[in-house]
Design a protein around this motif. Structure first.
Motif, PDB file in Angstrom:
ATOM      1  N   ARG A   1     -46.304  13.611 -59.056  1.00  0.00           N
ATOM      2  CA  ARG A   1     -47.467  13.632 -59.944  1.00  0.00           C
ATOM      3  C   ARG A   1     -47.616  14.965 -60.662  1.00  0.00           C
ATOM      4  O   ARG A   1     -48.371  15.068 -61.630  1.00  0.00           O
ATOM      5  N   GLY A   2     -46.946  16.005 -60.175  1.00  0.00           N
ATOM      6  CA  GLY A   2     -46.882  17.262 -60.903  1.00  0.00           C
ATOM      7  C   GLY A   2     -47.983  18.241 -60.569  1.00  0.00           C
ATOM      8  O   GLY A   2     -48.985  17.920 -59.918  1.00  0.00           O
ATOM      9  N   VAL A   3     -47.805  19.470 -61.061  1.00  0.00           N
ATOM     10  CA  VAL A   3     -48.687  20.558 -60.693  1.00  0.00           C
ATOM     11  C   VAL A   3     -50.078  20.405 -61.321  1.00  0.00           C
ATOM     12  O   VAL A   3     -51.087  20.811 -60.713  1.00  0.00           O
ATOM     13  N   GLU A   4     -50.168  19.830 -62.529  1.00  0.00           N
ATOM     14  CA  GLU A   4     -51.484  19.684 -63.159  1.00  0.00           C
ATOM     15  C   GLU A   4     -52.376  18.758 -62.340  1.00  0.00           C
ATOM     16  O   GLU A   4     -53.574  19.017 -62.168  1.00  0.00           O
ATOM     17  N   ASP A   5     -51.790  17.670 -61.843  1.00  0.00           N
ATOM     18  CA  ASP A   5     -52.553  16.754 -61.003  1.00  0.00           C
ATOM     19  C   ASP A   5     -52.990  17.448 -59.723  1.00  0.00           C
ATOM     20  O   ASP A   5     -54.137  17.285 -59.274  1.00  0.00           O
ATOM     21  N   PHE A   6     -52.104  18.264 -59.151  1.00  0.00           N
ATOM     22  CA  PHE A   6     -52.439  18.956 -57.905  1.00  0.00           C
ATOM     23  C   PHE A   6     -53.544  19.977 -58.144  1.00  0.00           C
ATOM     24  O   PHE A   6     -54.481  20.093 -57.351  1.00  0.00           O
ATOM     25  N   ARG A   7     -53.444  20.728 -59.249  1.00  0.00           N
ATOM     26  CA  ARG A   7     -54.501  21.690 -59.563  1.00  0.00           C
ATOM     27  C   ARG A   7     -55.856  20.985 -59.705  1.00  0.00           C
ATOM     28  O   ARG A   7     -56.887  21.487 -59.229  1.00  0.00           O
ATOM     29  N   ALA A   8     -55.850  19.822 -60.362  1.00  0.00           N
ATOM     30  CA  ALA A   8     -57.101  19.082 -60.558  1.00  0.00           C
ATOM     31  C   ALA A   8     -57.687  18.628 -59.220  1.00  0.00           C
ATOM     32  O   ALA A   8     -58.910  18.642 -59.036  1.00  0.00           O
ATOM     33  N   ARG A   9     -56.830  18.235 -58.291  1.00  0.00           N
ATOM     34  CA  ARG A   9     -57.308  17.837 -56.964  1.00  0.00           C
ATOM     35  C   ARG A   9     -58.001  19.009 -56.261  1.00  0.00           C
ATOM     36  O   ARG A   9     -59.064  18.859 -55.672  1.00  0.00           O
ATOM     37  N   VAL A  10     -57.350  20.168 -56.325  1.00  0.00           N
ATOM     38  CA  VAL A  10     -57.911  21.351 -55.673  1.00  0.00           C
ATOM     39  C   VAL A  10     -59.251  21.718 -56.300  1.00  0.00           C
ATOM     40  O   VAL A  10     -60.232  21.995 -55.597  1.00  0.00           O
ATOM     41  N   ALA A  11     -59.329  21.707 -57.629  1.00  0.00           N
ATOM     42  CA  ALA A  11     -60.573  22.066 -58.317  1.00  0.00           C
ATOM     43  C   ALA A  11     -61.685  21.067 -58.012  1.00  0.00           C
ATOM     44  O   ALA A  11     -62.854  21.448 -57.911  1.00  0.00           O
ATOM     45  N   ARG A  12     -61.323  19.801 -57.872  1.00  0.00           N
ATOM     46  CA  ARG A  12     -62.340  18.790 -57.555  1.00  0.00           C
ATOM     47  C   ARG A  12     -62.858  18.977 -56.129  1.00  0.00           C
ATOM     48  O   ARG A  12     -64.057  18.846 -55.862  1.00  0.00           O
ATOM     49  N   LEU A  13     -61.957  19.311 -55.207  1.00  0.00           N
ATOM     50  CA  LEU A  13     -62.360  19.515 -53.822  1.00  0.00           C
ATOM     51  C   LEU A  13     -63.176  20.785 -53.643  1.00  0.00           C
ATOM     52  O   LEU A  13     -64.133  20.819 -52.869  1.00  0.00           O
ATOM     53  N   ARG A  14     -62.782  21.836 -54.338  1.00  0.00           N
ATOM     54  CA  ARG A  14     -63.457  23.121 -54.195  1.00  0.00           C
ATOM     55  C   ARG A  14     -63.738  23.664 -55.599  1.00  0.00           C
ATOM     56  O   ARG A  14     -62.922  24.427 -56.138  1.00  0.00           O
ATOM     57  N   PRO A  15     -64.860  23.279 -56.223  1.00  0.00           N
ATOM     58  CA  PRO A  15     -65.139  23.701 -57.601  1.00  0.00           C
ATOM     59  C   PRO A  15     -65.094  25.215 -57.799  1.00  0.00           C
ATOM     60  O   PRO A  15     -64.775  25.684 -58.904  1.00  0.00           O
ATOM     61  N   SER A  16     -65.388  25.984 -56.749  1.00  0.00           N
ATOM     62  CA  SER A  16     -65.352  27.445 -56.894  1.00  0.00           C
ATOM     63  C   SER A  16     -63.936  27.965 -57.121  1.00  0.00           C
ATOM     64  O   SER A  16     -63.761  29.122 -57.515  1.00  0.00           O
ATOM     65  N   PHE A  17     -62.928  27.134 -56.890  1.00  0.00           N
ATOM     66  CA  PHE A  17     -61.544  27.529 -57.138  1.00  0.00           C
ATOM     67  C   PHE A  17     -61.049  27.102 -58.513  1.00  0.00           C
ATOM     68  O   PHE A  17     -59.900  27.383 -58.874  1.00  0.00           O
ATOM     69  N   ALA A  18     -61.887  26.404 -59.285  1.00  0.00           N
ATOM     70  CA  ALA A  18     -61.430  25.842 -60.559  1.00  0.00           C
ATOM     71  C   ALA A  18     -60.931  26.918 -61.520  1.00  0.00           C
ATOM     72  O   ALA A  18     -60.039  26.663 -62.340  1.00  0.00           O
ATOM     73  N   ASP A  19     -61.501  28.134 -61.422  1.00  0.00           N
ATOM     74  CA  ASP A  19     -61.133  29.197 -62.354  1.00  0.00           C
ATOM     75  C   ASP A  19     -59.852  29.916 -61.961  1.00  0.00           C
ATOM     76  O   ASP A  19     -59.433  30.841 -62.651  1.00  0.00           O
ATOM     77  N   ARG A  20     -59.206  29.488 -60.897  1.00  0.00           N
ATOM     78  CA  ARG A  20     -58.011  30.211 -60.446  1.00  0.00           C
ATOM     79  C   ARG A  20     -56.856  29.302 -60.033  1.00  0.00           C
ATOM     80  O   ARG A  20     -55.836  29.797 -59.534  1.00  0.00           O
ATOM     81  N   VAL A  21     -57.011  27.984 -60.212  1.00  0.00           N
ATOM     82  CA  VAL A  21     -55.923  27.091 -59.786  1.00  0.00           C
ATOM     83  C   VAL A  21     -54.664  27.284 -60.617  1.00  0.00           C
ATOM     84  O   VAL A  21     -53.576  26.849 -60.207  1.00  0.00           O
ATOM     85  N   SER A  22     -54.781  27.937 -61.777  1.00  0.00           N
ATOM     86  CA  SER A  22     -53.579  28.210 -62.569  1.00  0.00           C
ATOM     87  C   SER A  22     -52.614  29.128 -61.839  1.00  0.00           C
ATOM     88  O   SER A  22     -51.447  29.245 -62.230  1.00  0.00           O
ATOM     89  N   ALA A  23     -53.089  29.789 -60.754  1.00  0.00           N
ATOM     90  CA  ALA A  23     -52.196  30.620 -59.947  1.00  0.00           C
ATOM     91  C   ALA A  23     -51.126  29.781 -59.249  1.00  0.00           C
ATOM     92  O   ALA A  23     -50.106  30.325 -58.814  1.00  0.00           O
ATOM     93  N   ILE A  24     -51.365  28.473 -59.156  1.00  0.00           N
ATOM     94  CA  ILE A  24     -50.320  27.568 -58.652  1.00  0.00           C
ATOM     95  C   ILE A  24     -49.407  27.297 -59.837  1.00  0.00           C
ATOM     96  O   ILE A  24     -49.644  26.412 -60.651  1.00  0.00           O
ATOM     97  N   GLY A  25     -48.355  28.089 -59.982  1.00  0.00           N
ATOM     98  CA  GLY A  25     -47.506  28.016 -61.170  1.00  0.00           C
ATOM     99  C   GLY A  25     -46.724  26.723 -61.265  1.00  0.00           C
ATOM    100  O   GLY A  25     -46.530  26.176 -62.352  1.00  0.00           O
TER     101      GLY A  25
END
Length: 417
Positions: free
Chosen positions: A244-268
């Motif tokens: 499903r790729g990194v964008e989908d994974f970043r979105a999952r993390v941001a949805r689970l922990r909204p306070s991380f939404a501004d930094r999920v791009s660190a998952i390159g």
């Protein structure tokens, strides 16, 4: 060419259990050699929680000041999220007596470097880095040593002969298999994906709070300079998750922990996400003549509760307390075998209890989460206990911080700070 060397106790595996056992035996004046296949301890996403039982042990060994000088963060409580956005305080470490009222988050390589430095002060201690065990030396049905070879590259093979060989080489133990010991496997419903996210100066979180959304589960550990994050999904999901790729994974993390939404791009990319094939197993018999398994080699633990390292360290302390007097007293043969059996008898019950608790946690939390049944909140019983029976949070905290049957350093191993 094969070289032949000799020690009294050969310990294969330079993790916390192996290094602590080597330190304690050396303080008893016993010749001991720890063999670690890697050239250093610098590997990411190893267990980094140091619980109160281990912190107390380090104080007893006179290493408390050195330990506290290592940069670290702390967990002060364990909470569960409620549907209304509040948190239910489940394990309150403040109910424990200081300084053992928290769980420390310490890079495992720093902890191991500190322990090895202390062990090297003992003249009977030796450690060999970059050497791997390939097979046991067995004579007349008794393990008499271990075959070693360079882990990477060419070099001399070695026959390391010893009165006792202790396998501390983890859940994929080469020596356990060579000894013909087969663990009983227990089903585990999930695997874990580890990754790091940046930590901002405003992030003051010191609590352990899981996040649930649909069938997704996430847990973050606040470290000194970053967040160590674990994403949980049903076992065998790795290929689909990566597809499903990194964008989908970043979105999952941001949805689970909204306070991380501004930094999920660190998952390159998904290469920054490391999967752990979670397993749980336990040996019925931990030993054979001249040979003993402890730690993950004897009982691989689930990451639930983060107790694996600390249980392994307690195994090492019990092993030293039982084995050292026997060796110093000249015990050999069948009497030495009874000593190895005594370690198994002492440390099997806590392993059984912890794994039983983990299996229950798998059922009431993870299996329910993957079925989408945690949207209305956590299970009722812990909620009622935490809300209406205040001492329960202290009981939960003590269970996490110390576990069943925490060991104390033997008197002969203690030193002043």
């Amino acid at each position: 060419m094969v070289t032949v060397s000799r020690t009294t106790v050969a310990i294969v595996g330079g993790g916390p259990a192996g290094v602590v056992l080597g330190l304690l035996l050396a303080r008893a004046g016993i010749r001991v050699r720890v063999v670690e296949k890697h050239d250093d301890f610098n590997r990411d996403f190893r267990g980094d929680t140091v619980h109160a039982s281990t912190i107390r042990l380090l104080d007893e060994l006179g290493l408390g000041d050195r330990f506290r000088a290592i940069p670290q963060s702390r967990l002060d409580d364990f909470s569960l999220p409620m549907p209304d956005g509040s948190r239910l305080l489940l394990g309150d470490f403040s109910r424990l007596d200081p300084p053992y009222d928290h769980v420390a988050m310490v890079p495992q390589w720093d902890l191991l470097d500190m322990l090895v430095s202390a062990a090297r002060q003992e003249p009977s201690f030796e450690i060999s880095m970059g050497q791997a065990a390939s097979a046991l030396i067995v004579e007349n049905g008794v393990v008499a040593g271990v075959h070693l070879h360079p882990y990477r590259g060419d070099g001399e093979h070695e026959e390391l002969r010893a009165d006792v060989v202790v396998a501390c080489d983890g859940r994929d133990s080469v020596l356990r298999a060579a000894a013909g010991l087969r663990p009983k496997q227990f089903p585990v419903p999930f695997d874990t994906w580890w990754f790091r996210l940046p930590k901002e100066p405003s992030d003051a979180e010191t609590a352990l709070v899981p996040a649930f959304d649909g069938t997704d589960v996430l847990l973050s550990f606040p470290r000194r300079d970053y967040h160590q994050v674990a994403y949980f999904a049903p076992k065998g999901s790795d290929a689909a998750l990566r597809a499903r790729g990194v964008e989908d994974f970043r979105a999952r993390v941001a949805r689970l922990r909204p306070s991380f939404a501004d930094r999920v791009s660190a998952i390159g990319s998904m290469d920054d996400v490391h999967v752990l094939d979670v397993r749980m197993d336990r040996l019925r018999r931990w030993w054979r003549p001249g040979f003993l398994c402890i730690g993950d080699a004897a009982h691989a633990m689930s990451p639930a509760g983060g107790v694996g390292i600390n249980l392994a360290v307690q195994d090492a302390v019990a092993t030293a307390a039982i084995l050292a007097p026997a060796i110093v007293g000249g015990v050999r043969g069948r009497a030495l075998n009874r000593t190895l059996a005594a370690v198994e008898r002492r440390r099997t019950p806590p392993a059984v209890l912890v794994q039983g608790a983990q299996r229950a946690l798998h059922r009431i939390v993870f299996e329910r989460a993957f079925a989408g049944k945690l949207q209305d909140g956590p299970p009722l019983l812990p909620v009622l206990l935490a809300k209406y029976v205040p001492p329960a949070s202290g009981v939960y905290a003590r269970g996490i911080a110390f576990g069943p049957l925490p060991e104390h350093a033997p008197a002969w191993a203690r030193r002043g700070s």
